[in-house]
Write a protein that holds these residues in place. Structure first.
Motif, mmCIF file in Angstrom:
data_model
loop_
_atom_site.group_PDB
_atom_site.id
_atom_site.type_symbol
_atom_site.label_atom_id
_atom_site.label_comp_id
_atom_site.label_asym_id
_atom_site.label_seq_id
_atom_site.Cartn_x
_atom_site.Cartn_y
_atom_site.Cartn_z
ATOM 1 N N MET A 1 0.848 -1.186 0.000
ATOM 2 C CA MET A 1 0.000 0.000 0.000
ATOM 3 C C MET A 1 0.887 1.242 0.000
ATOM 4 N N SER A 2 0.680 2.084 -0.967
ATOM 5 C CA SER A 2 1.503 3.282 -1.068
ATOM 6 C C SER A 2 0.920 4.385 -0.193
ATOM 7 N N SER A 3 1.803 5.118 0.462
ATOM 8 C CA SER A 3 1.334 6.223 1.297
ATOM 9 C C SER A 3 1.136 7.457 0.442
ATOM 10 N N THR A 4 0.165 8.238 0.785
ATOM 11 C CA THR A 4 -0.096 9.476 0.055
ATOM 12 C C THR A 4 0.022 10.648 0.996
ATOM 13 N N SER A 5 0.518 11.726 0.509
ATOM 14 C CA SER A 5 0.628 12.933 1.338
ATOM 15 C C SER A 5 -0.359 13.963 0.845
ATOM 16 N N ILE A 6 -0.900 14.702 1.776
ATOM 17 C CA ILE A 6 -1.852 15.739 1.447
ATOM 18 C C ILE A 6 -1.111 17.065 1.400
ATOM 19 N N GLU A 7 -1.077 17.709 0.248
ATOM 20 C CA GLU A 7 -0.406 18.983 0.100
ATOM 21 C C GLU A 7 -1.419 20.108 0.268
ATOM 22 N N SER A 8 -1.074 21.048 1.120
ATOM 23 C CA SER A 8 -1.982 22.172 1.329
ATOM 24 C C SER A 8 -1.602 23.291 0.372
ATOM 25 N N ALA A 9 -2.583 23.814 -0.327
ATOM 26 C CA ALA A 9 -2.339 24.891 -1.277
ATOM 27 C C ALA A 9 -2.339 26.238 -0.566
ATOM 28 N N ASP A 10 -1.505 27.139 -1.061
ATOM 29 C CA ASP A 10 -1.522 28.494 -0.523
ATOM 30 C C ASP A 10 -2.822 29.188 -0.913
ATOM 31 N N TYR A 11 -3.276 30.080 -0.042
ATOM 32 C CA TYR A 11 -4.434 30.889 -0.417
ATOM 33 C C TYR A 11 -4.333 32.253 0.243
ATOM 34 N N SER A 12 -5.020 33.204 -0.333
ATOM 35 C CA SER A 12 -4.937 34.591 0.097
ATOM 36 C C SER A 12 -5.530 34.785 1.492
ATOM 37 N N ALA A 13 -4.963 35.736 2.237
ATOM 38 C CA ALA A 13 -5.493 36.065 3.566
ATOM 39 C C ALA A 13 -6.948 36.520 3.481
ATOM 40 N N SER A 14 -7.329 37.085 2.344
ATOM 41 C CA SER A 14 -8.711 37.541 2.177
ATOM 42 C C SER A 14 -9.704 36.380 2.139
ATOM 43 N N GLU A 15 -9.181 35.163 1.914
ATOM 44 C CA GLU A 15 -10.027 33.979 1.846
ATOM 45 C C GLU A 15 -10.133 33.259 3.191
ATOM 46 N N MET A 16 -9.413 33.762 4.193
ATOM 47 C CA MET A 16 -9.442 33.113 5.503
ATOM 48 C C MET A 16 -10.813 33.261 6.156
ATOM 49 N N SER A 17 -11.161 32.272 6.974
ATOM 50 C CA SER A 17 -12.411 32.354 7.734
ATOM 51 C C SER A 17 -12.246 33.338 8.885
ATOM 52 N N ASP A 18 -13.369 33.736 9.480
ATOM 53 C CA ASP A 18 -13.303 34.641 10.634
ATOM 54 C C ASP A 18 -12.500 34.030 11.767
ATOM 55 N N GLY A 19 -12.650 32.713 11.947
ATOM 56 C CA GLY A 19 -11.912 32.025 13.003
ATOM 57 C C GLY A 19 -10.409 32.068 12.771
ATOM 58 N N GLU A 20 -9.983 31.822 11.528
ATOM 59 C CA GLU A 20 -8.549 31.870 11.204
ATOM 60 C C GLU A 20 -7.997 33.274 11.427
ATOM 61 N N ARG A 21 -8.745 34.277 10.988
ATOM 62 C CA ARG A 21 -8.293 35.650 11.178
ATOM 63 C C ARG A 21 -8.172 35.988 12.660
ATOM 64 N N ALA A 22 -9.143 35.521 13.462
ATOM 65 C CA ALA A 22 -9.098 35.791 14.903
ATOM 66 C C ALA A 22 -7.868 35.176 15.540
ATOM 67 N N VAL A 23 -7.538 33.934 15.150
ATOM 68 C CA VAL A 23 -6.374 33.246 15.734
ATOM 69 C C VAL A 23 -5.085 33.985 15.382
ATOM 70 N N PHE A 24 -4.925 34.359 14.126
ATOM 71 C CA PHE A 24 -3.693 35.060 13.725
ATOM 72 C C PHE A 24 -3.602 36.434 14.370
ATOM 73 N N TYR A 25 -4.727 37.107 14.522
ATOM 74 C CA TYR A 25 -4.718 38.417 15.173
ATOM 75 C C TYR A 25 -4.288 38.283 16.636
#
Length: 376
Positions: A1-25
């Motif tokens: 069984m081959s292992s697979t890795s999940i790659e996270s794509a970059d995305y703009s800060a304007s696309e962040m959820s309210d929760g993500e923005r709150a954590v970074f703030y």
């Protein structure tokens, strides 16, 4: 069984959820604060999911052990996760000024005591869970009280006792409280004893039984639109079918099983109430215990069984459904009532009841209030 890795794509800060923005703030403010700062956060739980909020703030506080954190929040669950001194704003005055109380040590859990101190109403402890029909019923029938569910009758009794003790230790709190518990197998002396402790006892075996009362069924039928002869016929049908159901559940082996379960509780209560405090030595203690247990075995149990069976039979003979509901308990009773009365499931019936109970000036709520204990 081959292992697979999940790659996270970059995305703009304007696309962040309210929760993500709150954590970074929050992280930015904490990491950039001057050494030894007092960091004040208003509603630190805002926009952040409950599943991560406690662990998140644990890690944030670890980042700056040199700083003090002051948090202002309405979230009692979040408050209970913080290891720190806690205060409740009990009143606000336009001067401006605040009436602030520190949350004291108590036998009550911290979440409950925070809720109590934050309430401006007297406190009513009841059996049940937060989301149950009986909880909603209590809230609607006692709107002038803050209703707190405590699970079992034992927990209700303990909560009332603990809050009364807290009042004695800190008279400045002056928190009025009461409790309501199911009737179960309690006799008049036990009911009187509980009332002396500020705890009311329902007339019926458990609160769900009130929704099977003929008087309550009558109001349900009226508010869903039945009138005249149709209302009378549906009421008579309900009474007959419910009585038949309970009679069947309290006959033969089922009756024996029901009585034995009820007597178990009376035996347990009897044994707990044996008072050996006045015995002066081990022989006295043994003698008194043997005497009490002997009375239990030789007379009390048979007496209780006979009384209970006679009471049940008398109610059946007189077609006294109210009387049976004082005694009878069965978690399937509400489902049966829903089926007989409306031809719907228990969950749909509960939803109907909660919707109708919230309607202003409804007769159903008044009928239910009339069979619940009056609180001073």
């Amino acid at each position: 069984m081959s292992s697979t890795s999940i790659e996270s794509a970059d995305y703009s800060a304007s696309e962040m959820s309210d929760g993500e923005r709150a954590v970074f703030y929050i992280l930015g403010q904490v990491l950039s604060a001057n050494e030894g700062s007092i960091l004040i956060f208003d509603e630190p739980e805002l926009h952040i999911h409950k599943s991560i909020i406690s662990n998140l703030w644990d890690e944030i506080e670890k980042l700056r052990p040199d700083c003090s954190f002051l948090m202002i929040t309405h979230d009692i669950e979040f408050t209970a996760t913080r290891v720190a001194k806690k205060y409740v704003i009990r009143n606000y005055y336009s001067a401006p000024a605040w009436d602030i109380s520190e949350i004291p040590d108590s036998e009550l859990d911290e979440q409950t005591i925070t809720l109590i101190l934050g309430s401006r109403k007297p406190i009513l402890f009841v059996e049940g869970e937060k989301t149950s029909l009986d909880m909603e019923t209590y809230r609607l029938c006692y709107p002038e009280w803050t209703v707190i569910p405590k699970g079992s009758c034992k927990d209700v009794i303990q909560a009332v006792s603990s809050l009364r003790k807290l009042n004695e230790d800190m008279p400045i709190l002056n928190i009025k409280c009461a409790g309501i518990v199911d009737r179960d197998t309690r006799d008049s002396s036990q009911i009187e004893e509980l009332e002396g402790q500020g705890i009311k006892v329902l007339r019926y075996s458990e609160i769900e039984n009130i929704f099977s009362l003929p008087s309550i069924a009558h109001e349900v039928l009226k508010i869903v639109g039945f009138t005249g002869n149709e209302l009378t016929n549906r009421q008579e049908q309900f009474n007959a079918e419910l009585l038949s159901y309970i009679k069947n559940e309290l006959s033969g082996d089922k009756l024996e099983k029901f009585v034995v379960q009820r007597i178990h509780r009376k035996i347990d209560t009897y044994l707990k109430r044996i008072d050996l405090s006045d015995t002066k030595n081990s022989d006295d203690m043994k003698g008194k215990l043997i005497s009490e247990v002997s009375a239990l075995i030789n007379s009390k149990i048979n007496e209780w069984i006979s009384e209970m069976k006679n009471e049940i039979q008398k109610c059946i003979d007189n077609e006294n459904i109210d009387g049976l509901l004082y005694i009878y308990e069965n978690k399937g009773l509400l489902a049966k009532t829903a089926s007989i009365l409306m031809g719907i499931s228990k969950s749909n019936f509960e939803g109907l009841l909660m919707r109708k109970l919230k309607e202003p000036n409804n007769s159903l709520l008044q009928a239910i209030k009339s069979v619940l204990p009056e609180l001073n």
